[in-house]
Design a protein around this motif. Structure first.
Motif, PDB file in Angstrom:
ATOM      1  N   ASP A   1       0.969  -1.183   0.001  1.00  0.00           N
ATOM      2  CA  ASP A   1      -0.143  -0.067   0.086  1.00  0.00           C
ATOM      3  C   ASP A   1       0.823   1.187   0.107  1.00  0.00           C
ATOM      4  O   ASP A   1       1.553   1.339   0.836  1.00  0.00           O
ATOM      5  CB  ASP A   1      -0.762  -0.044   1.255  1.00  0.00           C
ATOM      6  N   ILE A   2       0.672   2.028  -0.920  1.00  0.00           N
ATOM      7  CA  ILE A   2       1.460   3.336  -1.366  1.00  0.00           C
ATOM      8  C   ILE A   2       0.633   4.518  -1.102  1.00  0.00           C
ATOM      9  O   ILE A   2      -0.506   4.596  -1.832  1.00  0.00           O
ATOM     10  CB  ILE A   2       2.198   3.163  -2.563  1.00  0.00           C
ATOM     11  N   VAL A   3       1.260   5.529  -0.490  1.00  0.00           N
ATOM     12  CA  VAL A   3       0.342   6.958  -0.716  1.00  0.00           C
ATOM     13  C   VAL A   3       1.669   7.900  -1.047  1.00  0.00           C
ATOM     14  O   VAL A   3       2.664   7.794  -0.646  1.00  0.00           O
ATOM     15  CB  VAL A   3       0.155   7.322   0.708  1.00  0.00           C
ATOM     16  N   MET A   4       1.269   8.707  -2.040  1.00  0.00           N
ATOM     17  CA  MET A   4       2.234   9.561  -2.716  1.00  0.00           C
ATOM     18  C   MET A   4       1.706  10.971  -2.136  1.00  0.00           C
ATOM     19  O   MET A   4       0.759  11.353  -2.700  1.00  0.00           O
ATOM     20  CB  MET A   4       2.125   9.276  -4.084  1.00  0.00           C
TER      21      MET A   4
ATOM     22  N   THR B   1      11.500  10.118   1.321  1.00  0.00           N
ATOM     23  CA  THR B   1      11.243  11.484   0.910  1.00  0.00           C
ATOM     24  C   THR B   1      12.293  11.874  -0.019  1.00  0.00           C
ATOM     25  O   THR B   1      13.354  11.421  -0.390  1.00  0.00           O
ATOM     26  CB  THR B   1      11.612  12.513   2.109  1.00  0.00           C
ATOM     27  N   ILE B   2      11.572  12.840  -0.975  1.00  0.00           N
ATOM     28  CA  ILE B   2      12.231  13.543  -2.190  1.00  0.00           C
ATOM     29  C   ILE B   2      12.342  14.954  -1.929  1.00  0.00           C
ATOM     30  O   ILE B   2      11.187  15.836  -1.869  1.00  0.00           O
ATOM     31  CB  ILE B   2      11.591  13.120  -3.451  1.00  0.00           C
ATOM     32  N   GLY B   3      13.499  15.701  -2.067  1.00  0.00           N
ATOM     33  CA  GLY B   3      13.587  17.147  -2.161  1.00  0.00           C
ATOM     34  C   GLY B   3      13.879  17.448  -3.639  1.00  0.00           C
ATOM     35  O   GLY B   3      14.778  16.940  -4.277  1.00  0.00           O
ATOM     36  N   LEU B   4      12.686  18.244  -4.136  1.00  0.00           N
ATOM     37  CA  LEU B   4      12.679  18.581  -5.508  1.00  0.00           C
ATOM     38  C   LEU B   4      13.087  20.051  -5.919  1.00  0.00           C
ATOM     39  O   LEU B   4      12.631  21.017  -5.168  1.00  0.00           O
ATOM     40  CB  LEU B   4      11.255  18.370  -6.034  1.00  0.00           C
ATOM     41  N   GLY B   5      14.189  20.232  -6.667  1.00  0.00           N
ATOM     42  CA  GLY B   5      14.507  21.556  -7.140  1.00  0.00           C
ATOM     43  C   GLY B   5      15.886  21.540  -7.206  1.00  0.00           C
ATOM     44  O   GLY B   5      16.992  20.674  -6.548  1.00  0.00           O
ATOM     45  N   THR B   6      16.572  22.374  -7.998  1.00  0.00           N
ATOM     46  CA  THR B   6      17.930  22.395  -8.456  1.00  0.00           C
ATOM     47  C   THR B   6      18.658  23.047  -7.461  1.00  0.00           C
ATOM     48  O   THR B   6      18.193  23.613  -6.603  1.00  0.00           O
ATOM     49  CB  THR B   6      18.075  23.248  -9.771  1.00  0.00           C
TER      50      THR B   6
ATOM     51  N   LEU C   1       7.140  10.977  -0.079  1.00  0.00           N
ATOM     52  CA  LEU C   1       6.610  12.397   0.504  1.00  0.00           C
ATOM     53  C   LEU C   1       7.781  13.384  -0.357  1.00  0.00           C
ATOM     54  O   LEU C   1       8.815  13.102  -0.197  1.00  0.00           O
ATOM     55  CB  LEU C   1       6.993  12.661   1.771  1.00  0.00           C
ATOM     56  N   LEU C   2       7.115  14.250  -1.188  1.00  0.00           N
ATOM     57  CA  LEU C   2       7.786  15.254  -2.129  1.00  0.00           C
ATOM     58  C   LEU C   2       7.672  16.652  -1.781  1.00  0.00           C
ATOM     59  O   LEU C   2       6.362  17.014  -1.421  1.00  0.00           O
ATOM     60  CB  LEU C   2       7.435  14.889  -3.862  1.00  0.00           C
TER      61      LEU C   2
END
Length: 334
Positions: free
Chosen positions: A93-96, A226-231, A197-198
């Protein structure tokens, strides 16, 4: 094993070595038993069937063939029909949890962070046919976009429908997004439960501390990636809304609370990733896809069909023919 046929008792094929020995014995025996008579002329002899004595060797050939067939029958030839059936023993079971704050419209990923994420997340969902997936949106507050479901069409439509809007309160409430995701999974019966979690910012909104939310995840056995998004550095991001309703963009310093995201992942047994471009984001989801595998059982059904009976029948026929020929046509020569 011949194509489509296997032999259960291959050791019996060693008996085939008897055939050349029997042939050698027959040739030597025939030479010893054949008498020679030297005469000056055959004019006084008339053979009604001169070829018949030569065909008497056919009897031995029939016997050798019958013996070869019986040895092959002893080796137990059979065909094998294999059918397989797969069964998913347990799904995941996955929650995005997706950050939908205005900063997700930054153009350091193409065409922007949010659209790049949606493209990659859609491929991830398509690659998880045996799992249940849900979606949570958060900015300054959070809510469930789609409860966990095995219907991938619904999840993909909901994902495509995710857009920045002014209805949801502005800001980045990481704790709220994580807590809502935990709430969606806490009653799940799945043996493996994960949250992806992004975010592209720092926790600056909401009334739930991200650390408390991560402790709740740990309590319910939920792993958080966890994913940190950004250059790294500056990114072309929305800085104001013009009179026509469109965003005005400017160069803004990218700020991601990596320490917090790393702590959340570490506490729950997950992993932290940093996506600085589209390709890196694809690689991250591909790695998560490899780390979280659904166990599948494969059942194989074997249907065996024995093939020795026709060989025994054919060998019996050859032996019967030999006996009949020996008792009739070749009776005078054997």
């Amino acid at each position: 094993m011949l194509e489509g046929i296997e032999f259960l008792n291959k050791e019996f094929f060693w008996l085939l070595l008897v055939l050349p020995l029997a042939l050698l014995w027959y040739v030597l025996k025939h030479k010893k038993q054949t008498a020679e008579l030297k005469i000056s002329s055959l004019k006084g002899f008339k053979l009604t069937n001169p070829w018949l004595p030569k065909l008497k060797h056919l009897l031995f050939v029939l016997r050798l063939l019958a013996l070869g067939l019986l040895i092959t029958a002893l080796a137990r030839p059979r065909t094998v029909d294999v059918s397989t059936k797969t069964k998913t023993t347990r799904g995941i079971d996955i929650v995005m949890a997706i950050d939908v704050s205005a900063s997700m419209l930054a153009k350091d990923l193409q065409p922007n962070r949010l659209e790049a994420l949606k493209d990659v997340a859609a491929e991830f969902i398509k690659g998880r046919p045996n799992d249940r997936i849900g979606l949570v949106e958060y900015a300054g507050e959070s809510y469930t976009k789609t409860p966990i479901t095995s219907d991938k069409a619904i999840v993909l439509r909901s994902l495509d429908d995710i857009k920045y809007n002014t209805i949801i309160e502005g800001g980045t409430a990481i704790g709220m997004g994580l807590a809502t995701s935990v709430n969606r999974l806490k009653d799940s019966k799945a043996k493996s439960k994960i949250i992806i979690l992004l975010t592209d910012g720092v926790n600056n909104s909401g009334f739930i501390d991200p650390k408390i939310a991560s402790e709740l995840a740990l309590e319910y056995g939920i792993k958080v990636y966890t994913i940190g998004l950004g250059t790294n550095g500056m990114a072309l991001s929305p800085i104001a809304i013009m009179p026509n309703g469109k965003f005005q963009y400017g160069r803004v310093q990218v700020e991601i609370d990596e320490a917090l995201l790393k702590e959340i992942a570490e506490v729950t047994g997950g992993k932290y990733f940093r996506a600085t471009n589209n390709k890196k984001l694809e690689e991250i989801y591909a790695e998560i896809n490899k780390l979280e595998k659904t166990e599948i059982e494969e059942f194989k059904f074997y249907n065996y069909e024995e093939k020795f009976r026709p060989l025994v029948l054919l060998a019996s026929i050859l032996l019967l023919v030999e006996v009949l020929l020996r008792s009739t046509v070749f009776r005078s020569f054997v």
